[in-house]
Design a protein around this motif. Structure first.
Motif, PDB file in Angstrom:
ATOM      1  N   ALA A  16       0.835  -1.203   0.000  1.00  0.00           N
ATOM      2  CA  ALA A  16       0.000   0.000   0.000  1.00  0.00           C
ATOM      3  C   ALA A  16       0.872   1.257   0.000  1.00  0.00           C
ATOM      4  CB  ALA A  16      -0.930  -0.004   1.216  1.00  0.00           C
ATOM      5  N   LEU A  17       1.964   1.232   0.738  1.00  0.00           N
ATOM      6  CA  LEU A  17       2.892   2.366   0.765  1.00  0.00           C
ATOM      7  C   LEU A  17       3.505   2.580  -0.617  1.00  0.00           C
ATOM      8  CD1 LEU A  17       4.495   4.548   2.303  1.00  0.00           C
ATOM      9  CD2 LEU A  17       6.188   2.778   2.808  1.00  0.00           C
ATOM     10  N   LYS A  18       3.936   1.498  -1.250  1.00  0.00           N
ATOM     11  CA  LYS A  18       4.532   1.598  -2.585  1.00  0.00           C
ATOM     12  C   LYS A  18       3.525   2.139  -3.600  1.00  0.00           C
ATOM     13  CE  LYS A  18       8.005  -2.015  -2.008  1.00  0.00           C
ATOM     14  NZ  LYS A  18       8.452  -3.352  -2.443  1.00  0.00           N
ATOM     15  N   GLN A  19       2.287   1.668  -3.523  1.00  0.00           N
ATOM     16  CA  GLN A  19       1.261   2.141  -4.452  1.00  0.00           C
ATOM     17  C   GLN A  19       0.955   3.620  -4.236  1.00  0.00           C
ATOM     18  OE1 GLN A  19      -2.151  -0.444  -4.264  1.00  0.00           O
ATOM     19  NE2 GLN A  19      -0.983  -2.235  -4.953  1.00  0.00           N
ATOM     20  N   ARG A  20       0.856   4.012  -2.974  1.00  0.00           N
ATOM     21  CA  ARG A  20       0.598   5.425  -2.672  1.00  0.00           C
ATOM     22  C   ARG A  20       1.753   6.286  -3.157  1.00  0.00           C
ATOM     23  NH1 ARG A  20      -1.354   8.343   2.925  1.00  0.00           N
ATOM     24  NH2 ARG A  20      -0.284  10.300   2.504  1.00  0.00           N
ATOM     25  N   ALA A  21       2.970   5.827  -2.934  1.00  0.00           N
ATOM     26  CA  ALA A  21       4.146   6.562  -3.384  1.00  0.00           C
ATOM     27  C   ALA A  21       4.126   6.716  -4.905  1.00  0.00           C
ATOM     28  CB  ALA A  21       5.407   5.839  -2.928  1.00  0.00           C
ATOM     29  N   SER A  27       9.293   8.267  -4.053  1.00  0.00           N
ATOM     30  CA  SER A  27       9.822   6.977  -3.618  1.00  0.00           C
ATOM     31  C   SER A  27       9.036   6.548  -2.382  1.00  0.00           C
ATOM     32  CB  SER A  27      11.309   7.106  -3.263  1.00  0.00           C
ATOM     33  OG  SER A  27      11.470   7.897  -2.091  1.00  0.00           O
ATOM     34  N   ALA A  28       9.093   5.259  -2.071  1.00  0.00           N
ATOM     35  CA  ALA A  28       8.410   4.761  -0.871  1.00  0.00           C
ATOM     36  C   ALA A  28       8.985   5.435   0.372  1.00  0.00           C
ATOM     37  CB  ALA A  28       8.533   3.247  -0.776  1.00  0.00           C
TER      38      ALA A  28
END
Length: 78
Positions: A16-21, A27-28
């Protein structure tokens, strides 16, 4: 600047963090810093009345009145 290491995160949280980033073009790691800054510094800036207004209405005061018990307390608990 000090480092922060966060261990034992659930894979879905990392995803979820990677997708939001990615949605925000960051970047994450940068997104993680942004989230921490927004959450932790926003708490300090919000007036108490604003925080209280976010609490949902869960009933009237009468719903939470204490009921007086007419039962006798057994001697074991006295």
């Amino acid at each position: 600047m000090p480092d922060l290491i966060v261990r034992n995160l659930e894979p879905e949280l990392i995803e979820a963090l990677k997708q939001r980033a990615a949605r925000n073009g960051k970047s994450a790691e940068m997104e993680h810093r942004t989230i921490l800054r927004e959450v932790l510094l926003a708490i300090k800036k919000r007036p108490l009345i604003e925080v209280l207004r976010t609490i949902p209405n869960v009933g009237s005061d009468a719903d939470f009145e204490r009921q007086q018990s007419t039962q006798q307390v057994p001697d074991v608990f006295v």
